[in-house]
Design an enzyme around this catalytic site. Structure first.
Site, PDB file in Angstrom:
ATOM      1  N   ASP A  98     -41.680  89.970 -18.714  1.00 30.96           N
ATOM      2  CA  ASP A  98     -41.400  91.327 -19.179  1.00 30.96           C
ATOM      3  C   ASP A  98     -40.074  91.846 -18.626  1.00 30.96           C
ATOM      4  O   ASP A  98     -39.566  91.355 -17.627  1.00 30.96           O
ATOM      5  CB  ASP A  98     -42.527  92.270 -18.758  1.00 30.96           C
ATOM      6  CG  ASP A  98     -42.676  92.350 -17.243  1.00 30.96           C
ATOM      7  OD1 ASP A  98     -42.652  91.290 -16.597  1.00 30.96           O
ATOM      8  OD2 ASP A  98     -42.786  93.467 -16.700  1.00 30.96           O
ATOM      9  N   GLU A  99     -39.546  92.854 -19.293  1.00 29.14           N
ATOM     10  CA  GLU A  99     -38.398  93.633 -18.820  1.00 29.14           C
ATOM     11  C   GLU A  99     -37.241  92.738 -18.336  1.00 29.14           C
ATOM     12  O   GLU A  99     -36.708  92.911 -17.252  1.00 29.14           O
ATOM     13  CB  GLU A  99     -38.840  94.580 -17.691  1.00 29.14           C
ATOM     14  CG  GLU A  99     -39.877  95.603 -18.149  1.00 29.14           C
ATOM     15  CD  GLU A  99     -40.300  96.551 -17.044  1.00 29.14           C
ATOM     16  OE1 GLU A  99     -40.483  97.749 -17.319  1.00 29.14           O
ATOM     17  OE2 GLU A  99     -40.482  96.079 -15.894  1.00 29.14           O
ATOM     18  N   VAL A 100     -36.868  91.798 -19.168  1.00 24.85           N
ATOM     19  CA  VAL A 100     -35.804  90.854 -18.799  1.00 24.85           C
ATOM     20  C   VAL A 100     -34.462  91.366 -19.323  1.00 24.85           C
ATOM     21  O   VAL A 100     -34.217  91.374 -20.538  1.00 24.85           O
ATOM     22  CB  VAL A 100     -36.096  89.441 -19.345  1.00 24.85           C
ATOM     23  CG1 VAL A 100     -34.981  88.490 -18.944  1.00 24.85           C
ATOM     24  CG2 VAL A 100     -37.437  88.940 -18.818  1.00 24.85           C
ATOM     25  N   HIS A 159     -37.650  90.283 -12.636  1.00 22.56           N
ATOM     26  CA  HIS A 159     -38.477  90.697 -11.504  1.00 22.56           C
ATOM     27  C   HIS A 159     -38.488  89.647 -10.388  1.00 22.56           C
ATOM     28  O   HIS A 159     -39.528  89.411  -9.763  1.00 22.56           O
ATOM     29  CB  HIS A 159     -39.921  90.970 -11.970  1.00 22.56           C
ATOM     30  CG  HIS A 159     -40.053  92.166 -12.853  1.00 22.56           C
ATOM     31  ND1 HIS A 159     -40.177  93.449 -12.355  1.00 22.56           N
ATOM     32  CD2 HIS A 159     -40.072  92.294 -14.197  1.00 22.56           C
ATOM     33  CE1 HIS A 159     -40.275  94.303 -13.371  1.00 22.56           C
ATOM     34  NE2 HIS A 159     -40.202  93.626 -14.500  1.00 22.56           N
TER      35      HIS A 159
END
Length: 497
Positions: A290-292, A237
């Site tokens: 998160d969401e890596v 992100h």
């Protein structure tokens, strides 16, 4: 719903010179937090009507002359775990008669003023402000110390006036943490003096926050009993960071996550957190995690070679990054909050002061506290405000302590948070996305468990009244009987939509 409430059936009228009295308090109010809170009280209870202050024919014994506030501590530092308890009682007689508030801290007193404001209403017959159900006695305290709302200013910029409106409305519902998701993949709108090119990643020059603007938001919130939790989501992100500093990208064509092999990446994170520590005084900082998607690390020959030299694969390189960022934050005096993927992948390696932020689903909080770590609950199926099909009843019934029965583990759940992710939220619909559904979660986080409605329909009339109260105070709270931020389905009363 307060911890306890007892009331009668008499009515008092607020006098023309309704005033604040602080005899006997230990709190000197040198910064004016209590005085300003009282002024806001007067503003919100009078704003919707023109009050008739001719008291010529009014029996003086039914006049309420003001509020007597006694705060039992001298300081006004706002921090996690501050005592927010209060007692509020109004007798039917007095000479002169005052409402009485006793609170451990000024922030408990502010909550008491919010409660008092909801007891007041405008009597259309007498054209006066009245308080009914006197005598009344309320004892109150929050169930959880962390009661949060996330706003996202990366996907859509939100102006200072709008953020302040959100803070005001949070105070009405006794929420006490504004989780500010400041930057993300799409934009980096915040000024960072240590690395001034970072906000080149903003959408435009007007859609930026200076250091002074960020400090103003923190101060504005603090004076209303609300902490600001700043989030710096790493290593994913973060594509917008590289607009100003392209060396942060794994390559020109593969731009996130941040380059794990580059010492400059961590030097920059250190500089940001150093600047954060001068603005954001809350005990915690949120480091995301998160969401890596680590694909870019293996597609870059340079990073792939570095990983091989270090004996790392994609998974352990992700762990390396998160733990190194944690150490930097700890060096600046912060305790770290990370999204739950960090726990799911390497929970036993996280710093023991880590707070794990649950979002993917149920059952995670149970596992986190079993491991001895603290947890914040925001499971997306119930507490994501941008999920417009989630109704207020589901927000209300989402219990943070589900399947957590041991008292020592229950204490590790520090609270919960509703999240207004900004992909489809800008200034035109922010308030109606948040309210009134956030109020349902706010009661879940404040009220003692045994005082919560076991059937959410038992709370319908109260949340409906609160929604209308928000509308009267200028907050664009959506109809209760529609999906999130839905328009009214036809003409009708606020109280029945």
């Amino acid at each position: 719903m307060p911890e306890s409430v007892q009331y009668g059936n008499k009515t008092l009228i607020l006098s023309k010179d309704f005033n604040l009295k602080t005899d006997g308090t230990k709190y000197k109010d040198e910064s004016g937090i209590l005085k300003d809170g009282f002024t806001r009280l007067l503003d919100v209870v009078t704003l919707n009507n023109v009050v008739e202050y001719n008291f010529g024919k009014v029996d003086p014994s039914v006049l309420l002359h003001g509020i007597h506030v006694v705060v039992l501590s001298e300081g006004d530092e706002l921090q996690y775990g501050v005592d927010e308890s209060y007692k509020l009682y109004i007798n039917s007689k007095g000479n002169p008669n005052y409402a009485h508030i006793e609170a451990a801290t000024v922030y408990g007193a502010l909550h008491a003023l919010q409660t008092f404001s909801q007891l007041c209403h405008f009597n259309l017959n007498t054209r006066k402000l009245v308080v009914s159900q006197i005598p009344i006695s309320i004892t109150d305290r929050p169930r959880f110390s962390y009661r949060g709302l996330l706003i996202d200013t990366s996907r859509h910029y939100q102006s200072l006036p709008m953020i302040k409106k959100v803070i005001d409305s949070m105070a009405y519902a006794k929420l006490n943490v504004l989780h500010w998701h400041i930057v993300d993949h799409q934009s980096f709108p915040l000024e960072i003096p240590s690395f001034p090119k970072l906000w080149n990643g903003a959408y435009s020059r007007p859609e930026r926050y200076t250091v002074a603007a960020a400090a103003e938001i923190v101060s504005y919130a603090q004076r209303r009993g609300i902490n600001v939790l700043a989030e710096l989501d790493v290593p994913g992100h973060a594509r917008s960071w590289g607009i100003g500093y392209p060396a942060l990208w794994p390559s020109k064509t593969c731009r996130e996550p941040l380059d794990v092999s580059n010492d400059f990446t961590f030097k920059l994170i250190n500089g940001i957190l150093s600047d954060f520590s001068k603005i954001f005084k809350y005990r915690f900082v949120h480091l995301g995690g998160d969401e890596v998607d680590t694909t870019c690390w293996t597609l870059s020959p340079r990073i792939k070679k570095w990983m091989k030299q270090k004996g790392l694969n994609e998974s352990t390189a992700y762990e390396y990054f998160v733990l190194k960022a944690q150490k930097i934050a700890l060096s600046h005096g912060y305790e770290v909050i990370n999204w739950e993927e960090t726990f799911n992948h390497f929970g036993d390696k996280l710093d023991r002061k880590t707070v794990v932020h649950n979002w993917l689903g149920g059952g995670v909080a149970e596992q986190v506290v079993k491991a001895g770590l603290r947890c914040i609950v925001s499971n997306q199926d119930k507490w994501y405000l941008d999920h417009l099909d989630t109704e207020w009843q589901e927000f209300y019934m989402n219990e943070p302590l589900t399947n957590i029965t041991k008292p020592e583990q229950q204490k590790l759940v520090i609270g919960g948070e509703v999240c207004a992710w900004g992909e489809h939220i800008d200034a035109s619909d922010l308030e109606s996305t948040i309210w009134p559904r956030a109020a349902a979660a706010a009661e879940r986080l404040w009220t003692p468990y045994d005082k919560l409605a076991k059937d959410p329909n038992e709370a319908t009339s109260r949340i409906s009244n609160f929604r209308c109260l928000l509308n009267q105070r200028g907050v664009a709270a959506a109809p209760l009987d529609m999906p999130g931020r839905g328009a009214p389905d036809g003409p009708g009363s606020c109280y029945f939509q």
